[in-house]
Design an enzyme around this catalytic site. Sequence first.
Site, PDB file in Angstrom:
ATOM      1  CG  HIS A 539      -1.946  -1.116   1.170  1.00 50.83           C
ATOM      2  ND1 HIS A 539      -2.749  -1.438   2.248  1.00 50.83           N
ATOM      3  CD2 HIS A 539      -2.285  -1.988   0.189  1.00 50.83           C
ATOM      4  CE1 HIS A 539      -3.526  -2.467   1.924  1.00 50.83           C
ATOM      5  NE2 HIS A 539      -3.254  -2.807   0.683  1.00 50.83           N
ATOM      6  CE1 TYR A 540       3.994   0.772  -4.833  1.00 47.86           C
ATOM      7  CE2 TYR A 540       4.499  -1.115  -3.443  1.00 47.86           C
ATOM      8  CZ  TYR A 540       4.245  -0.577  -4.695  1.00 47.86           C
ATOM      9  OH  TYR A 540       4.239  -1.393  -5.798  1.00 47.86           O
TER      10      TYR A 540
END
Length: 605
Positions: A539-540
């Site tokens: 989920h960068y």
Amino acid sequence: MAFIHYNKASLFLFLFSSCLATLLTLSQGDHKPWQTQYPFIRLSSSFSSPSPSPSPPSSSAKSIPSNGGEKVYDYIVVGGGTAGCPLAATLSQNYNVLLLERGGVPFANRNVSFLSNFHLTLADTSEISASQYFVSNDGVFNARARVLGGGTSINAGFYTRASSRYVKRVGWDAKLVNESYPWVEKQIVHEPIFEPWQRAVRDGLLDVGVSPNNGFTYDHLYGTKVGGTIFDRYGRRHTAAELLASANPQNLDVLIHARVQKIMFDTNGKKPRAVGVVFKDENGDLHEAFISRKRGSEVIVTSGAIGSPQLLLLSGIGPKHDLEKLNISVVHANNFVGKKMSDNPMNAIYVPFNRPVKQSLIETVGITKKGVYIEASSGYGQSKDSIHCHHGVASAEIGQLSTIPPNKRTHEAIELYKRNKKDLPHEAFHGGFLLEKIAYPKSKGELKLIDTNADNNPSVVFNYFSHPEDLRSCVNGIRMMEKLVRSEPFLNFTQCGKETANKLLNMSVTANVNLIPRHTNDTQSLEQFCKDTVITIWHYHGGCHVGKVVNKDYEVMGVHRLRVIDGSTFEQSPGTNPQATVMMLGRYMGVKILRERLGKEGPRR
């Protein structure tokens, strides 16, 4: 650098790199060939344009490209991913759109389409894989999508909206947001088949006080809920690429295996103006594509939190000193490109079961007020034979050798890996995992170019747990998971007793799931456990933040006719899992752009 290996408890690298796979049940009925459903998708080599002569990145930044008599577009969208597909589909209702995707299609790829093969894409480190493998400078394994549909083609499929607080905080039009989410949901989102392990997780979360029970909902609500999924009841994945079915086929060209090298600019005006892009086709030949000179035509970058800042830097937008070091002509100096990158750190506990279970990916989530989300996956279901096969990223024989310096690729190290892998008990694959994710990490990192090759991964560091609040949140999450494994719903389902929580932590801390030196069996310090066992949940975000790189309309500041619309613009990752909101944003901004050009009427359908 630590050598990656399995032991009897350490299934994490293989299982977690894959987010775990579930059983495949083939869907019934006939399916139209994807070429019939999406006639506008074609190979990039079919693009008819003069091929520019190869030149260094600095040469075209100061020139005015000529587009001769070839076709021009109202919009060129770079990146056919989670945001790019709904955006291109929407814009095509009224304007000519070129969508460029560096990977292939998901439709004919069994590893992408079927849940049971989910792990194979992530384990595939080849150049044609739908998942491009990289290791952050923190020593954490990660992946970027390289396929039409983007992250929706390789992720765990969990679908949940952002909270109303998030929508208000970022300044989106709530009415349009609430119209854009359903546009996505009606096409590709499903209610999951609620598996027994997920029920145990739900009941356990409620038992330890993560309440109320919000049932099945897409909404982001405190308590325990079951979210949506992009996998249907037959285990078939539905990706953002299928949102292209809503496009006007007469106005859309989609090129696959089109690797954009840079954005071209006219620098003769007061501000540089984007005029088109240069891309390589599947044969390595260069092509130029141009946008129209009409007011409103734009290049829109939707290449994700890694790809978008990387492309801006390659195109001459970024920190002046860094660009000049690589001989990239500066189009616009902006010190914030690639800065304040974030990744939501995840830690996990392996839980052995007392019975065989059906596999599941993320279905249940506990949304706490302590800065963490609790999720779970279950059993892998591997056969005894396949456990001993090569597994790409998880294999010393294939993937891991590429991450180990040559002087450490010793015969003894490889043999130790093989022995541990061979001794892996088949029963262990019937276990499950409890995951805790930090909701809003305050630790920040950055992205920088290593070279000027657009196909290569840039240098990325996330600085996990460098901020003390993130560490405190992680400890809160681990303590909650300790309570969870002692709850009655868990005790009835697993091989655990009330005294086994520390054993589970020790099993987890010895699992070499990253390249970070660890303190083996030291679970006296939960802070150390968090640092030693950190992994990514993919989920960068960040690198092209609103107010720093783009304005509130996602226009790149300092230049004309260029936007970035994707997760790289997020200060925080929305919801427990961001894919719903990234797809929504593509639709939302498509409608918003059309309304700006056409008035309130917006898209034709």
